[in-house]
Each structure stands twice: as structure tokens, then as C-alpha cells.
Design an enzyme around this catalytic site. Structure first.
Site, PDB file in Angstrom:
ATOM      1  N   ASP A 102      85.220 -18.581  27.489  1.00 46.20           N
ATOM      2  CA  ASP A 102      85.002 -18.737  28.629  1.00 46.20           C
ATOM      3  C   ASP A 102      83.531 -17.385  28.633  1.00 46.20           C
ATOM      4  O   ASP A 102      82.238 -18.079  28.339  1.00 46.20           O
ATOM      5  CB  ASP A 102      85.892 -18.286  28.932  1.00 46.20           C
ATOM      6  CG  ASP A 102      86.350 -18.601  30.968  1.00 46.20           C
ATOM      7  OD1 ASP A 102      84.939 -18.261  31.290  1.00 46.20           O
ATOM      8  OD2 ASP A 102      87.087 -18.601  31.296  1.00 46.20           O
ATOM      9  N   PHE A 151      88.946 -25.586  35.805  1.00 46.64           N
ATOM     10  CA  PHE A 151      90.236 -24.946  35.942  1.00 46.64           C
ATOM     11  C   PHE A 151      90.168 -25.899  34.687  1.00 46.64           C
ATOM     12  O   PHE A 151      91.512 -26.580  35.529  1.00 46.64           O
ATOM     13  CB  PHE A 151      90.916 -23.877  36.944  1.00 46.64           C
ATOM     14  CG  PHE A 151      91.744 -23.125  36.140  1.00 46.64           C
ATOM     15  CD1 PHE A 151      92.997 -23.935  36.272  1.00 46.64           C
ATOM     16  CD2 PHE A 151      90.968 -22.086  35.886  1.00 46.64           C
ATOM     17  CE1 PHE A 151      94.052 -22.692  35.663  1.00 46.64           C
ATOM     18  CE2 PHE A 151      92.622 -21.232  35.308  1.00 46.64           C
ATOM     19  CZ  PHE A 151      93.626 -21.866  34.672  1.00 46.64           C
ATOM     20  N   ARG A 164     101.125 -25.621  29.029  1.00 49.26           N
ATOM     21  CA  ARG A 164     100.289 -25.445  27.970  1.00 49.26           C
ATOM     22  C   ARG A 164     101.006 -26.912  26.865  1.00 49.26           C
ATOM     23  O   ARG A 164     100.486 -26.804  26.297  1.00 49.26           O
ATOM     24  CB  ARG A 164     100.949 -24.129  27.101  1.00 49.26           C
ATOM     25  CG  ARG A 164     100.675 -22.577  27.882  1.00 49.26           C
ATOM     26  CD  ARG A 164     100.645 -21.248  26.689  1.00 49.26           C
ATOM     27  NE  ARG A 164     100.720 -20.205  27.582  1.00 49.26           N
ATOM     28  CZ  ARG A 164      99.810 -19.805  27.539  1.00 49.26           C
ATOM     29  NH1 ARG A 164      98.876 -19.921  26.887  1.00 49.26           N
ATOM     30  NH2 ARG A 164      99.346 -18.379  28.151  1.00 49.26           N
TER      31      ARG A 164
HETATM   32  C1  PRP Z   1      92.252 -17.185  27.006  1.00 47.99           C
HETATM   33  C2  PRP Z   1      91.620 -17.898  25.662  1.00 47.99           C
HETATM   34  C3  PRP Z   1      91.141 -17.038  24.773  1.00 47.99           C
HETATM   35  C4  PRP Z   1      89.905 -16.620  26.187  1.00 47.99           C
HETATM   36  C5  PRP Z   1      89.021 -16.858  26.280  1.00 47.99           C
HETATM   37  O1  PRP Z   1      93.233 -16.588  26.219  1.00 47.99           O
HETATM   38  O2  PRP Z   1      92.985 -18.256  24.799  1.00 47.99           O
HETATM   39  O3  PRP Z   1      91.338 -16.232  24.294  1.00 47.99           O
HETATM   40  O4  PRP Z   1      90.732 -16.366  27.319  1.00 47.99           O
HETATM   41  O5  PRP Z   1      88.631 -15.850  27.705  1.00 47.99           O
HETATM   42  P1  PRP Z   1      87.141 -15.589  27.130  1.00 47.99           P
HETATM   43  O6  PRP Z   1      86.328 -15.338  26.646  1.00 47.99           O
HETATM   44  O7  PRP Z   1      86.951 -14.893  28.764  1.00 47.99           O
HETATM   45  O8  PRP Z   1      87.124 -13.596  26.850  1.00 47.99           O
HETATM   46  P2  PRP Z   1      93.715 -15.941  28.193  1.00 47.99           P
HETATM   47  O9  PRP Z   1      93.622 -14.434  28.379  1.00 47.99           O
HETATM   48  O10 PRP Z   1      94.238 -16.658  29.108  1.00 47.99           O
HETATM   49  O11 PRP Z   1      95.544 -15.840  27.333  1.00 47.99           O
HETATM   50  P3  PRP Z   1      96.483 -16.719  27.150  1.00 47.99           P
HETATM   51  O12 PRP Z   1      95.726 -17.089  25.954  1.00 47.99           O
HETATM   52  O13 PRP Z   1      97.694 -16.097  26.939  1.00 47.99           O
HETATM   53  O14 PRP Z   1      96.354 -18.068  27.953  1.00 47.99           O
END
Ligand code: PRP
Length: 188
Positions: A102, A151, A164
Site C-alpha cells: 500500500d 478499501f 479475512r
Molecule cells: C497490511 C498488509 C501489509 C501492509 C501493507 O498489514 O498485510 O503488511 O499492511 O501496507 P503498507 O504498504 O502501507 O505498509 P496490516 O498492517 O493492515 O496488518 P494485517 O496484515 O494484520 O492486516
């Protein structure tokens, strides 16, 4: 749960076909390299589980978990390792497995951390990429799908820890997170 989805971006069949395609590319590149697959918890566990079952390779699996103290503080690089690797990756071929890139911050700092441990190589496979949200350079060596800035949930991706378990990936209806007072990507 699917009634909370406004639009399905990828069906279960489309995801499985893409995962198989990614596994074939990885298999070609990693033959005889015995890679360590590193899943980034929690989101990547579904993708990793499917991906590794398509890999006819001698490989190991390990996981990391990061806390970014919310998106605002993550931009200043305040990351905390909640669960570190149990594997010593020095001189090993590491393949990071991410569900989504992201802002790129998670991957950027994870790559820094792993490179400091002197692996033989480190590459990234990501199922999804939202390039429009990037705040720092981060790129997958193997990528499933580019997606718009919406989203998305399902196939490991959550909203407030829900969804999930969906086998498809879809856009969450805005009314599901309306009233929380915070855009969904800022909710822990
Ligand atoms: C999500 C996803 C990545 C990260 C990417 O994890 O799994 O690890 O965000 O986002 P970024 O590029 O903005 O850093 P999240 O922190 O939502 O936790 P989760 O995997 O437990 O849902």
C-alpha cells in the site's frame, strides 16, 4: 459476509489461477536455492498457505509481525517487531510474501531489516499492489494484481480483523465502516 462487499474484484478462481502462475515463476527462479518464505502476519497467511502448496521446491517457512502504531506514525518509520523471524537468514535466499503493498512502508522497513542480516538474496512476492498510495519506493519482484485505491477485503485482508476468511477479494461497502469516525486504513 459477501453481502458487505460492493464489488468483487477477484473471484476465488481468479485468485487461485494467479497464485498458481506466481508459483510457477518462483519455482523456475528458485530451483535448487531452498528459499525461506517469510510471511508478513497477519494478512499474508492465506496467500502464503496457497502459494507454498503450489511450489514443488525444497523450501522453509517463517513469519514476521510488525506493528506500525497506526498509519500516521508509520510515516515516520516507527515500526516495532511483534514477532521476529526464528530462522537465521544469513546466506539464505529469502522470499518475502505480502498480501498487499500500500504505502510501501512495511515492505521498505522489512527489506532493510532482512538485508542487514546478510541473506544470499531477498525478493518479494505480493498478491496485490496499490501504487497510487505509495509513500516510499517499494516494489514486488513477483506481483499478482494492481488494484485501484479502494478499501479491499478478503483472502487474508481485513477490516477490523473481519473478512479475512472470504475466498474472493472485494471492495467493502462504505456503510460498513461509516460511523467509525475514521477512514478504514487508519483503523488498527
Ligand atoms: C497490511 C498488509 C501489509 C501492509 C501493507 O498489514 O498485510 O503488511 O499492511 O501496507 P503498507 O504498504 O502501507 O505498509 P496490516 O498492517 O493492515 O496488518 P494485517 O496484515 O494484520 O492486516
Amino acid at each position: 459476509m459477501t453481502s458487505d462487499i460492493s464489488k468483487i474484484l477477484f473471484t476465488a478462481d481468479q485468485i487461485q489461477a494467479k497464485v498458481k502462475e506466481l508459483a510457477e515463476q518462483i519455482e523456475r527462479d528458485y530451483r535448487d536455492k531452498k528459499p525461506v518464505l517469510v510471511g508478513v502476519l497477519n494478512g499474508a497467511f492465506v496467500f502464503l498457505a496457497d502459494l507454498m502448496r503450489h511450489l514443488d521446491l525444497d523450501c522453509a517457512v517463517d513469519f514476521v509481525s510488525w506493528s506500525s502504531y497506526g498509519k500516521d506514525t508509520s510515516s515516520s518509520g516507527v515500526f516495532r517487531i511483534m514477532k521476529d523471524l526464528e530462522t537465521n537468514v544469513e546466506s539464505k535466499h529469502v522470499l518475502i510474501v505480502e498480501d498487499i503493498i500500500d504505502t510501501g512502508l512495511t515492505l521498505h522497513y522489512l527489506l532493510d531489516t532482512i538485508r542487514a542480516r546478510k541473506p544470499a538474496s531477498v525478493k518479494v512476492v505480493a498478491l496485490l499492489d496499490k501504487p497510487s498510495r505509495r509513500r516510499i519506493e517499494a516494489k514486488a519482484d513477483y506481483l499478482g494484481f494492481q488494484i485501484p485505491d479502494a478499501f479491499v477485503v478478503g483472502y487474508g485482508l481485513d477490516f477490523a480483523q473481519r473478512y479475512r476468511n472470504l475466498s474472493c477479494i472485494g471492495i467493502l461497502k462504505p456503510e460498513i465502516y461509516a460511523g467509525r469516525g475514521t477512514p478504514p486504513d487508519e483503523i488498527e
